[in-house]
Design a protein around this motif. Structure first.
Motif, short mmCIF file in Angstrom:
data_model
loop_
_atom_site.label_atom_id
_atom_site.label_comp_id
_atom_site.label_asym_id
_atom_site.label_seq_id
_atom_site.Cartn_x
_atom_site.Cartn_y
_atom_site.Cartn_z
N PRO A 74 24.81 48.75 50.05
CA PRO A 74 24.71 48.30 51.45
C PRO A 74 25.78 47.31 51.87
O PRO A 74 26.18 47.29 53.04
N ASP A 75 26.27 46.50 50.92
CA ASP A 75 27.26 45.49 51.30
C ASP A 75 28.61 45.65 50.62
O ASP A 75 29.49 44.80 50.75
N GLY A 76 28.80 46.74 49.86
CA GLY A 76 30.08 46.89 49.17
C GLY A 76 30.08 48.03 48.19
O GLY A 76 29.72 49.16 48.53
N PHE A 77 30.45 47.73 46.94
CA PHE A 77 30.59 48.75 45.91
C PHE A 77 30.08 48.24 44.57
O PHE A 77 30.17 47.05 44.28
N ALA A 78 29.55 49.15 43.77
CA ALA A 78 29.16 48.86 42.40
C ALA A 78 30.01 49.74 41.49
O ALA A 78 29.93 50.97 41.54
N ILE A 79 30.87 49.11 40.70
CA ILE A 79 31.73 49.82 39.77
C ILE A 79 31.06 49.82 38.41
O ILE A 79 30.87 48.77 37.80
N GLY A 80 30.68 50.99 37.94
CA GLY A 80 30.02 51.08 36.64
C GLY A 80 30.90 50.58 35.52
O GLY A 80 32.13 50.73 35.55
#
Length: 290
Positions: free
Chosen positions: A64-70
């Motif tokens: 919702p507010d950006g990115f999640a980089i695994g």
């Protein structure tokens, strides 16, 4: 030396194996750093816990507010990720100079962070982006600011049995841009002598609304140049403002002299690269390429 390789099928299995083996076990993903350390006998694990079957750690997702980089996302995946090509271009530029194509196809972002090298290229733009590191372990999940996670060369705040789950970065506001510059004997396949990442947001009148500067290979960890950031906020990013920021950044760093460069030369590089990176950000904002 000999070691046994284990292939957990879930994050919970990986954590359990790490608890079982303790100091005799090591997590491995791309292995681009760990294998070299094992070959040089700097690491002598009896057990390697291979994380490559944990697909849930490998993606790059919008939040919702950006990115999640695994944690298992490769540098090549970061380099090619379409949403990173505009305002987050600095992250792409850093990923692009990590080793050669073969290395970028297997080296992971989580491994780069966990290795805690002061010269780790991708760590520097992540630090400039206020990245947060998500960890999971025997006591559950927690999140730390990347700057708090990095403690020193090869040292992090990761506790026994914990592994990095993902790295969170926020979506940037309008009229923002990033840039990354690296000084070395070559543009890639070379440890940075100095690297600089900049993040800049301009208001409607062209003044700096927010600024972030991160430096690599000039201290015990990658670092933020807080006083340099303060020197920019509220000012038009003209030559005088950029010069003040560059001088503040050079004063803040604490480089060493080694076979690749002297401490004095590294400070001079910081003073030269900081305004260059900031000018790139200004140009990108003005040309609307964010």
């Amino acid at each position: 030396m000999s070691f046994q390789v284990h292939h957990p099928q879930s994050v919970a299995d990986a954590i359990a194996l790490s608890q079982q083996f303790g100091d005799a076990g090591r997590f491995i993903a791309g292995g681009t750093d760990l294998v070299i350390q094992i070959n040089r006998k700097r690491q002598t694990p009896a057990h390697l816990i291979d994380l490559n079957r944990l697909d849930e750690l490998a993606g790059i997702a919008q939040t919702p507010d950006g990115f999640a980089i695994g944690a298992l996302a490769t540098h090549k995946a970061v380099e090619r990720h379409p949403p990173f090509q505009d305002a987050l271009r600095g992250l792409v530029e850093a990923a692009r100079v990590v080793g050669g194509h073969q290395v970028r196809n297997i080296a992971t972002v989580g491994g780069n962070i966990a290795n805690a090298s002061p010269a780790a290229d991708v760590v520097v733009p992540l630090l400039a982006l206020d990245a947060r590191v998500s960890l999971v372990g025997p006591r559950g999940a927690r999140t730390l600011a990347l700057g708090d996670f990095l403690l020193g060369p090869g040292r992090t705040a990761r506790e026994a049995g914990e592994l990095i789950d993902c790295i969170h970065i926020a979506r940037l506001p309008q009229r923002s841009a990033t840039a990354f510059l690296k000084a070395g004997r070559r543009k890639a396949m070379e440890i940075s002598v100095v690297c600089v990442a900049a993040r800049l947001t301009l208001d409607d009148e062209g003044r700096c609304a927010a600024a972030s500067l991160a430096l690599g290979a000039v201290g015990a960890t990658a670092m933020r140049a807080g006083e340099a950031e303060k020197a920019l906020v509220g000012r038009v990013p003209d030559d005088a403002a950029l010069r003040d920021a560059a001088q503040a950044a050079a004063a803040a760093c604490n480089p060493i002299s080694d076979v690749r460069a002297s401490a004095r030369y590294r400070r001079l590089l910081v003073e030269a690269l900081v305004p260059r990176a900031l000018r790139i950000c200004v140009t990108r904002i003005r040309e609307g390429r964010t």
